[in-house]
Motif scaffolding. Structure first.
Motif, PDB file in Angstrom:
ATOM      1  N   LEU A 100      51.174  37.779  37.615  1.00  0.00           N
ATOM      2  CA  LEU A 100      51.393  36.856  38.732  1.00  0.00           C
ATOM      3  C   LEU A 100      51.496  37.663  40.018  1.00  0.00           C
ATOM      4  N   GLU A 106      51.896  27.304  44.243  1.00  0.00           N
ATOM      5  CA  GLU A 106      51.591  26.341  43.197  1.00  0.00           C
ATOM      6  C   GLU A 106      50.156  25.842  43.356  1.00  0.00           C
ATOM      7  N   THR A 109      45.114  29.837  40.983  1.00  0.00           N
ATOM      8  CA  THR A 109      44.709  30.223  39.631  1.00  0.00           C
ATOM      9  C   THR A 109      44.709  31.739  39.473  1.00  0.00           C
ATOM     10  N   TYR A 141      55.994  30.103  34.652  1.00  0.00           N
ATOM     11  CA  TYR A 141      55.424  30.237  35.992  1.00  0.00           C
ATOM     12  C   TYR A 141      53.953  29.841  36.045  1.00  0.00           C
ATOM     13  N   ALA A 142      53.303  29.719  34.893  1.00  0.00           N
ATOM     14  CA  ALA A 142      51.893  29.332  34.877  1.00  0.00           C
ATOM     15  C   ALA A 142      51.560  28.725  33.521  1.00  0.00           C
ATOM     16  N   VAL A 180      49.058  28.327  38.462  1.00  0.00           N
ATOM     17  CA  VAL A 180      50.434  28.671  38.838  1.00  0.00           C
ATOM     18  C   VAL A 180      51.233  27.391  39.018  1.00  0.00           C
ATOM     19  N   GLU A 181      52.371  27.312  38.337  1.00  0.00           N
ATOM     20  CA  GLU A 181      53.220  26.129  38.402  1.00  0.00           C
ATOM     21  C   GLU A 181      54.497  26.367  39.204  1.00  0.00           C
TER      22      GLU A 181
END
Length: 372
Positions: A100, A106, A109, A141-142, A180-181
């Protein structure tokens, strides 16, 4: 002893006979190339998932974790299956890893790497099912999902003689396969201060860096220790911290390095810094060769006698010693002088490594010796 010491010096600085030997003076570089802003870093992510759609090249039923994972996944969709009758050859259990980068948001990609966990022969052509990726703190986190590209293949079936494999078909990638969340918040200069971290901590380099920054922006930088420099952001840059960091990164500086000699015994490579110095020393190198040769002779008995043939072994030992070459270097010798001297005596890579170690033990060479 004299020959060993001489060989020692020869080896420490000889070019001829080495695959490579390099030396260089310190050059002007940018702060950007030797330091980074503290806190601006990447984070490692990892998750466990399943790759489906394989053409019989997945995990066997011996991989119980794969079978159990399939059962658990199907239960979440309301599908009940008998674990004992489940075939997993089209599915492979995998570990998904990703990095990351800093400042991602957010919806951005990132690339992912998929590695087989069981006994699958290939994950080529498979599809990774939705896999949460967690950081070291346990937070997601993703999320990764998508087709797997291996860049290799395995063709044929059966034993080793009937298959062909290229590269590593059990490891693949999914470009931009993770979304990415959650954002990792980076508080850059929110308190009016930032810090720089040196890639190679050094007192002299840290002092020079602080001086270069202060000469440009006033008394804003302070070297706290050899690896960190604290900066107060000038008032006129408070609303443009990125511009302030960018201007600092472009400042020129001459980093200082410890006098060091790095030797790779596996490849015979010696890399030597330009600050290496040598005390006055005599270098002698001579070659001692010992040759042992065995000959067998057959002794025949006289005609019409009752004797038998006897085989005798004769051993000849020959010792030769080449004429030694001696070179004396003054205490002011530099890298060029040393290289020329070592070329003159013709030391081999094996000699050079022994010479360097002996020179260091004798205190004749002023540098850190590192074997890799």
């Amino acid at each position: 002893m004299k020959r060993v010491l001489a060989c020692l010096l020869a080896g420490a600085l000889v070019l001829g006979g080495l695959p490579s030997l390099a030396s260089a003076d310190n050059a002007v570089t940018r702060i950007k190339d030797i330091a980074k802003v503290q806190g601006v870093r990447s984070n490692q992510l990892m998750g466990y998932g399943l790759v489906v759609g394989l053409n019989g090249s997945g995990d066997s039923n011996k991989s119980t974790e794969t079978v159990q994972s399939i059962v658990n996944m199907l239960k979440t969709y309301g599908v009940a299956v008998n674990q004992g009758s489940l075939k997993s050859s089209n599915v492979a259990a995998v570990m998904v890893t990703a990095t990351l980068p800093p400042f991602v948001r957010e919806g951005d990609t990132i690339d992912t790497t998929i590695s087989s966990l069981g006994d699958a022969k290939s994950i080529q052509g498979g599809t990774l099912l939705q896999t949460p990726l967690k950081a070291g703190n346990g937070n997601v986190y993703a999320v990764a999902q998508g087709p797997v590209s291996t860049g290799g293949f395995q063709a044929g079936r059966g034993g080793n003689n009937s298959t062909a494999t290229k590269n590593f078909p059990t490891v693949g990638m999914t470009p931009n396969g993770a979304i990415v969340e959650r954002t990792v918040e980076d508080d850059l200069g929110t308190n009016g201060r930032i810090s720089l971290s040196l890639a190679h901590p050094d007192f002299t380099t840290a002092t020079r860096m602080a001086a270069a920054i202060n000469s440009q922006y006033g008394n804003v930088a302070h070297a706290v220790n050899p690896g960190r420099i604290d900066l107060n952001i000038p008032s006129y840059f408070r609303g443009n911290v990125v511009g302030f960091v960018a201007s600092i990164e472009e400042l020129p500086i001459i980093p200082d390095n410890v006098a060091k000699i790095v030797v790779s015994e596996r490849t015979g490579t010696i890399v030597m810094g330009g600050d290496v110095s040598v005390d006055e020393i005599a270098i002698t190198q001579g070659g001692l060769s010992i040759r042992v040769q065995k000959n067998e002779n057959a002794n025949q008995p006289d005609p019409f006698s009752y004797g038998t043939t006897i085989v005798t072994k004769n051993t000849d030992v020959t010792v030769t010693e080449d004429k030694a070459s001696t070179v004396v270097l003054p205490a002011t010798a530099n890298i060029n002088d040393i290289v020329g001297a070592l070329n003159a005596v013709g030391a081999t890579p094996r000699d050079i490594i022994s010479i360097l170690q002996a020179m260091k033990a004798a205190g004749a060479i002023h540098a850190e010796l590192q074997l890799i």
